[in-house]
Every structure is written in structure tokens, then in C-alpha cells.
Design an enzyme around this catalytic site. Structure first.
Site, PDB file in Angstrom:
ATOM      1  N   ASP A  71       0.853  -1.191   0.000  1.00 41.25           N
ATOM      2  CA  ASP A  71       0.000   0.000   0.000  1.00 41.25           C
ATOM      3  C   ASP A  71       0.885   1.236   0.000  1.00 41.25           C
ATOM      4  O   ASP A  71       0.849   2.054   0.893  1.00 41.25           O
ATOM      5  CB  ASP A  71      -0.964   0.002   1.189  1.00 41.25           C
ATOM      6  CG  ASP A  71      -0.255  -0.011   2.519  1.00 41.25           C
ATOM      7  OD1 ASP A  71       0.972  -0.222   2.529  1.00 41.25           O
ATOM      8  OD2 ASP A  71      -0.922   0.194   3.548  1.00 41.25           O
ATOM      9  N   CYS A  72       1.666   1.343  -1.033  1.00 43.87           N
ATOM     10  CA  CYS A  72       2.668   2.399  -1.080  1.00 43.87           C
ATOM     11  C   CYS A  72       2.137   3.588  -1.871  1.00 43.87           C
ATOM     12  O   CYS A  72       1.564   3.435  -2.934  1.00 43.87           O
ATOM     13  CB  CYS A  72       3.931   1.870  -1.741  1.00 43.87           C
ATOM     14  SG  CYS A  72       5.156   3.136  -2.020  1.00 43.87           S
ATOM     15  N   GLY A  73       2.321   4.790  -1.304  1.00 44.17           N
ATOM     16  CA  GLY A  73       1.853   6.013  -1.962  1.00 44.17           C
ATOM     17  C   GLY A  73       2.718   6.453  -3.122  1.00 44.17           C
ATOM     18  O   GLY A  73       2.514   7.514  -3.676  1.00 44.17           O
TER      19      GLY A  73
END
Lengths: 330, 175
Positions: A71-73
Site C-alpha cells: 500500500d505504497c503512496g
């Protein structure tokens, strides 16, 4: 025996679709989402028959990973796994960004994924799989590694994890919105500003401005002139030619703006002028717009005529309404 | 020689004037634009496309909503050009009129919500810049542009709908 799933990008996502199919050795779905097994990783594990692992607490050897859920921005993690050519499912809808952007390509990376973007791969579409479905199903009974993992770390996590994830989601979305804005700025807005500024420079610093003022002012500083402009721009043969990218409307908007700024056109005509220069809006785009709305071909052909004729009337009507509404503005 | 120098001076002067305008646009418009667009883009992401589609499906029944609220929601949330995909929620006979209403709103919305059509801001901005140069406020212009836009797309929707039905009848096509 494992089954293949197709993972498509989510509504704001990028990349994919990926076909994920675990093998005997590579059967771990690593959830690297800040603790706990994310429901998406859980879902992939359930569908494929693989094992979902909390990669945050229990690092998984790379050669056992079938795919990773992150869940990397869009800073570091998004690129790390694609760089290693490990299929990467990012829950945050980001495209190729960050220092490793070059490695984020469609065949290894998919983003913005939600539960309903994951589906079992159809056998016919799936050229990797040649295993009959029956054997996959019978094996499923014996192969249930996921519930036991659920016990040590429930997918929802504790309150702190959930709070952290929610905060991360909000910050990530805002960051993503900022990135989208800057992208639009660089791609669409600033180039047009460069174009507009150059035109204004030429108009103001040369004699062209005076000539144009003499040409435009008599048309744009009274309601009759504006109506004439709207009738010309709304003429069915002309309107599709004037439409593309609204470039002509924008240039004329800028020209009129320059004249309003100089005082040759009174500001109370700004509002009707906005409508006078725009009766052709989208006339070049009718077939595309209608097909975006999934219209049938016969609707399309009638629609083109109906809209073009409609503009002939509604163009000048719009100018009149705007004129009425301009009273008391300036 | 001095003739050449004068020419060079005039030549460069054109672009100095353009450069001044460019810096004016960058410092005058972009700061507000960036933060406003970021906020609205984030809002749209929070709400999500699915919810917007659900709204879209429920709005097509009445002409007054079909040519006002529906195109506004479509243009605001899906922006130009994806807004036109809302047409799929309507029966064939209303599709051209809906497209007409939606596409006619992609400029009136930019005065207040530039995120909806960032590539075509200067229809409004061009004229608004002139008004601003006179020292007049443009807030009123933006709001009236929006409101008149709503009235215009409603009228346009109704007129195009009637024309579509009439043309279909003339050509003997059932939509």
C-alpha cells in the site's frame, strides 16, 4: 494445485491486468501493508490456493514469493518489487512514480486494486494453466493454510493498526491528488499559458493589437454584435471545425480579455461574451462523446444532426440569457 | 547599425512583454489553482467512482435532473471527457441531449472548479483576466457563468431531445 487469478487495476489505478498463479515453490502472497494480512492478500490467497503471509513481521524469501500486496503512496516500495520482477499489487492508486519509476511497468505492476478487481482467470484466457479445474478444487480441501494465519494476525488488525492505515490512506490520497494536479498543470495548463502569454506579448507590443481592437470591438461591445458572433460560431457547417480542443474559443477569449482590460470592450459584456464565443463547444467531439455513452450507431447519426441544429438556436439564446444575467454585475 | 539595434530591441521587446504576462499568469493564477485542484481531486478520490456511478444511474428519469444535476455531477466528478460516459445510464433517445448538456458545461464550470477541464481554462480565464486588469472582482462573474451555464444546458438538453425525437421519426428510426 493452484489456480490463476486475474487482477485488474482499480478505478483510479494503473497497470495490469496481472495473471497470478502460485507454483509449488513460489506460493507465498506477501502482504507488506504495515502489519497484518490485508484482506486483498487474503482474497488472492483464497482464490489461488496460495499462502498469505504478513511480510512485515515474517520476511519471506524472495524466491518463494508469488506476488506482493503493498500500500505504497508511490515513493519507495512501489518500485522495489517490480525492479526485482516480482508481481506487485499496490492498493494505492499510483502509476509509475518515485525513484524507481522506470521499473514500474504494466506487465508486473497493478495499482488501485480492490476486492472486486480480482477474479479467477478463465481457463481459455489463461495460457499458463493446463491443470483441470477438478483437481484444483479437490486439492483446495487439503490446502487451507489461510485460516491458521488469520489467528495470529487478523486481517483488520488492532485499533492502532487500523487507525494508522486510515491515516495513511487519507495522506496517500491527498498526496496522490497533489500529484495529479501537478501533472495536469505541467501537461495542460502551463503549456497553454506559455502559448497565451506569447500571443498577448505579440498583441500588446506590436501594432496587431490596434488592428484587432478595431476589428473586434465593434462586434463585442454590444449585444447585437455578440449575437452575430454566436450565430456564426453555431453554424452547423462551421461549428465542428471550430471545436477541437477549444483552442479557437480560448484564443478568442484571450483576445476579448485583452480588449476588456484595455477598456475597448466594457466589462458588463464579459458574461454574454463567454457564451457568444462558445456555441460550438464539443461539436467536433459528438461521435466520440456519444460512443463514450455507449450509444448505438443510429443514435449517433441522428445525434450529430440534432446537436448541430440545436446549437443554431441555443447558441444565441444562451447569449441573450447571459446578457440578462449580466445586469448589476459590473 | 542603430537601425538594426532598434529592430533587435523591438523584437526582444515583444517577448519581454510576453514573458511579463507569463510570470503574471504563473504567480497570479497557479498558486490558488494548485491548492484548489488538489483539494477537489482528493475529494473526488475519497468519494470514489462507484458511488458517483450509483448517483448517475438514479438521476436520468426526470428531464429537469437529466439536463441539470446529472451533467453537473458528471462533469464535476468524472471531468472532461469521461463525463460523457454517464450517457450509458440513459435510454438511447436521451443520449444526444445528455451529451449536449454535459459538453456545454465543461467551460461554465471552470470559473469555480478548474479541475473539471484543466486543458481548456482560457475560455473563461482569458476574459476573466481582462476584467481583473480593470481592478474588478471576478467572483461574481464565475458564479454567474456557472448559473447561466446551468440554465443554458437545461434549455439545450430539452431542445436537442425534441430535435432527436423529431429527426428519428422523420427517418423512421426507432430509438
Amino acid at each position: 494445485m493452484y489456480r490463476a487469478v486475474i487482477i485488474k487495476k482499480g478505478s483510479n489505478g494503473w497497470g495490469g491486468p496481472l495473471i497470478i498463479k502460485p507454483t509449488e515453490k513460489k506460493n507465498k502472497i506477501a502482504s507488506i501493508t504495515g502489519g497484518g494480512i490485508h484482506p486483498i492478500a487474503q482474497r488472492i490467497a483464497e482464490l489461488t490456493g496460495g499462502v498469505a503471509i504478513d511480510g512485515f513481521r515474517n520476511p519471506v524469501p524472495e524466491d518463494e514469493i508469488c506476488c506482493v500486496v503493498i500500500d505504497c503512496g508511490g515513493t519507495a516500495r512501489a518500485g522495489v518489487y517490480p525492479k526485482k520482477r516480482i508481481p506487485t499489487i499496490n492498493l494505492t492508486p499510483v502509476g509509475p512514480t518515485g525513484p524507481l519509476a522506470d521499473y514500474i511497468v504494466e506487465d508486473i505492476y497493478v495499482s488501485g486494486v480492490r476486492e472486486n478487481d480480482i477474479s479467477l482467470a478463465d481457463e481459455s484466457e489463461n495460457n499458463i494453466s493446463n491443470i483441470p479445474i477438478i483437481s484444483g478444487e479437490s486439492k483446495k480441501e487439503t490446502f487451507t493454510p489461510t485460516p491458521e494465519i488469520k489467528h495470529n494476525g487478523s486481517p483488520k488488525g488492532n485499533i492502532l493498526e487500523r487507525f494508522g492505515r486510515a491515516m495513511g490512506g487519507i495522506v496517500g490520497t491527498l498526496y496522490q491528488a497533489g500529484r495529479k494536479t501537478i501533472d495536469q498543470l505541467l501537461r495542460n495548463i502551463i503549456p497553454f499559458m506559455a502559448f497565451v502569454a506569447t500571443i498577448i506579448g505579440i498583441i500588446n507590443a506590436t501594432g496587431i493589437g490596434k488592428a484587432l481592437a478595431n476589428l473586434i470591438a465593434p462586434l463585442a461591445n454590444n449585444i447585437v454584435g455578440l449575437l452575430i458572433i454566436s450565430i456564426i460560431a453555431g453554424f452547423p457547417l462551421l461549428s465542428p471545425l471550430l471545436g477541437p480542443g477549444a483552442v479557437i474559443a480560448q484564443v478568442i477569449g484571450v483576445l476579448l480579455g485583452v480588449e476588456i482590460g484595455k477598456g475597448t470592450i466594457p466589462p458588463q459584456f464579459a458574461l454574454p461574451a463567454l457564451f457568444a464565443i462558445d456555441p460550438q463547444v464539443g461539436c467536433d467531439f459528438i461521435p466520440v462523446g456519444l460512443s463514450l455513452g455507449e450509444a448505438k450507431p443510429e443514435t449517433n447519426s441522428i445525434g450529430v444532426s440534432a446537436i448541430l441544429i440545436s446549437r443554431l438556436f441555443t447558441g444565441p439564446i444562451a447569449v441573450l440569457i447571459a446578457y440578462l444575467f449580466s445586469f448589476g454585475l459590473y | 547599425m542603430s537601425y538594426l539595434a532598434d529592430f533587435a530591441q523591438a523584437f526582444i521587446g515583444v517577448f519581454q512583454e510576453g514573458g511579463k504576462t507569463f510570470v503574471g499568469l504563473l504567480t497570479g493564477i497557479i498558486p490558488t489553482l494548485v491548492t484548489l485542484m488538489t483539494a477537489v481531486n482528493a475529494l473526488i478520490m475519497f468519494i470514489g467512482e462507484e458511488r458517483v456511478n450509483n448517483w448517475g444511474m438514479s438521476m436520468g428519469k426526470y428531464a429537469i435532473l437529466r439536463y441539470t444535476v446529472m451533467p453537473i455531477v458528471a462533469v464535476f466528478f468524472l471531468t472532461n471527457p469521461m463525463a460523457y460516459t454517464f450517457g450509458r445510464f440513459l435510454p438511447e433517445k436521451y443520449k444526444p441531449a445528455f451529451y449536449d448538456a454535459a459538453v456545454s458545461f465543461v467551460h461554465p464550470i471552470t470559473g469555480l472548479f478548474p479541475h473539471a477541464n484543466p486543458a481548456e481554462l482560457f475560455v473563461y480565464l482569458g476574459i476573466a483576466q481582462g476584467v481583473e486588469k480593470l481592478g474588478l472582482p471576478i467572483g461574481g462573474l464565475a458564479i454567474r457563468y456557472f448559473l447561466v451555464g446551468v440554465i443554458v444546458i437545461f434549455i439545450r438538453g430539452i431542445v436537442t431531445e425534441k430535435l432527436t425525437l423529431r429527426l428519428a421519426k422523420q427517418q423512421g428510426i426507432e430509438l
